[in-house]
Scaffold this motif. Structure first.
Motif, PDB file in Angstrom:
ATOM      1  N   PRO A 115       0.791  -1.103  -0.115  1.00 40.25           N
ATOM      2  CA  PRO A 115      -0.044  -0.137   0.091  1.00 40.25           C
ATOM      3  C   PRO A 115       0.874   1.168  -0.075  1.00 40.25           C
ATOM      4  O   PRO A 115       0.567   2.238  -0.691  1.00 40.25           O
ATOM      5  N   LEU A 116       1.906   1.432   0.767  1.00 40.83           N
ATOM      6  CA  LEU A 116       2.693   2.551   0.736  1.00 40.83           C
ATOM      7  C   LEU A 116       3.402   2.859  -0.722  1.00 40.83           C
ATOM      8  O   LEU A 116       3.366   3.901  -0.981  1.00 40.83           O
ATOM      9  N   THR A 117       3.700   1.863  -1.049  1.00 41.67           N
ATOM     10  CA  THR A 117       4.702   1.929  -2.425  1.00 41.67           C
ATOM     11  C   THR A 117       3.672   2.305  -3.486  1.00 41.67           C
ATOM     12  O   THR A 117       3.786   3.098  -4.535  1.00 41.67           O
ATOM     13  N   ALA A 118       2.425   1.354  -3.659  1.00 41.78           N
ATOM     14  CA  ALA A 118       1.392   1.866  -4.649  1.00 41.78           C
ATOM     15  C   ALA A 118       0.809   3.184  -4.532  1.00 41.78           C
ATOM     16  O   ALA A 118       1.020   3.908  -5.345  1.00 41.78           O
ATOM     17  N   ALA A 119       0.602   3.612  -3.283  1.00 48.57           N
ATOM     18  CA  ALA A 119      -0.008   4.965  -3.059  1.00 48.57           C
ATOM     19  C   ALA A 119       1.024   6.096  -3.598  1.00 48.57           C
ATOM     20  O   ALA A 119       0.971   7.236  -4.178  1.00 48.57           O
ATOM     21  N   GLU A 120       2.313   5.762  -3.132  1.00 48.26           N
ATOM     22  CA  GLU A 120       3.427   6.573  -3.511  1.00 48.26           C
ATOM     23  C   GLU A 120       3.722   6.927  -5.126  1.00 48.26           C
ATOM     24  O   GLU A 120       3.856   8.003  -5.543  1.00 48.26           O
ATOM     25  N   THR A 121       3.687   5.691  -5.584  1.00 50.34           N
ATOM     26  CA  THR A 121       3.836   5.622  -7.159  1.00 50.34           C
ATOM     27  C   THR A 121       2.705   6.496  -7.787  1.00 50.34           C
ATOM     28  O   THR A 121       3.175   7.041  -8.686  1.00 50.34           O
ATOM     29  N   VAL A 122       1.596   6.174  -7.290  1.00 51.50           N
ATOM     30  CA  VAL A 122       0.374   6.794  -7.946  1.00 51.50           C
ATOM     31  C   VAL A 122       0.461   8.190  -7.847  1.00 51.50           C
ATOM     32  O   VAL A 122       0.139   8.917  -8.681  1.00 51.50           O
TER      33      VAL A 122
END
Length: 136
Positions: A115-122
């Motif tokens: 979730p942290l990586t996905a949200a940061e990437t988006v």
């Protein structure tokens, strides 16, 4: 006055994949960005219709979707739409990240989604920053 939420298209033929993407990113991927609204698409016709409507801020395509995968679809959209919104590809294997580069994707996510990586990437893509496909 309320700010309009950003619209993110999430494409996969599998409802559980769409749900995992939405849950990982959440309704507000970063504090400096507004809320997001998701538009789910189970088929390519839905993706093309939403893209043609021109009111998307971002598209997230499942690289493993059947019968048409998000990787080939991304390349098609990037080559056929003049002002194509940014596209993020979700793949199952880290080794498939090079395919996202070939497809001209703006970023890549690898399942299982953190979730942290996905949200940061988006969030980075929504801010207009191209995210390298080699990001962990």
């Amino acid at each position: 006055m309320t700010e309009q939420p950003m619209r993110i298209l999430v494409f996969s033929h599998r409802a559980e994949v769409r749900e995992s993407i939405v849950n990982a990113i959440g309704r507000r991927p970063a504090t400096d960005l507004g809320r997001v609204e998701y538009v789910e698409a189970a088929g390519v016709a839905d993706v093309l219709s939403e893209m043609d409507a021109g009111n998307l801020d971002l598209a997230i395509l499942d690289g493993e979707a059947q019968p048409t995968g998000g990787i080939g679809l991304c390349r098609q959209l990037k080559n056929e739409i003049d002002d194509c919104p940014p596209i993020v590809i979700a793949v199952r294997r880290k080794d498939d990240r090079w395919l996202a580069t070939w497809s001209q994707a703006d970023a890549v996510l690898v399942h299982p989604l953190d979730p942290l990586t996905a949200a940061e990437t988006v969030a980075d893509v929504l801010r207009g920053q191209r995210v390298p496909a080699v990001r962990a």
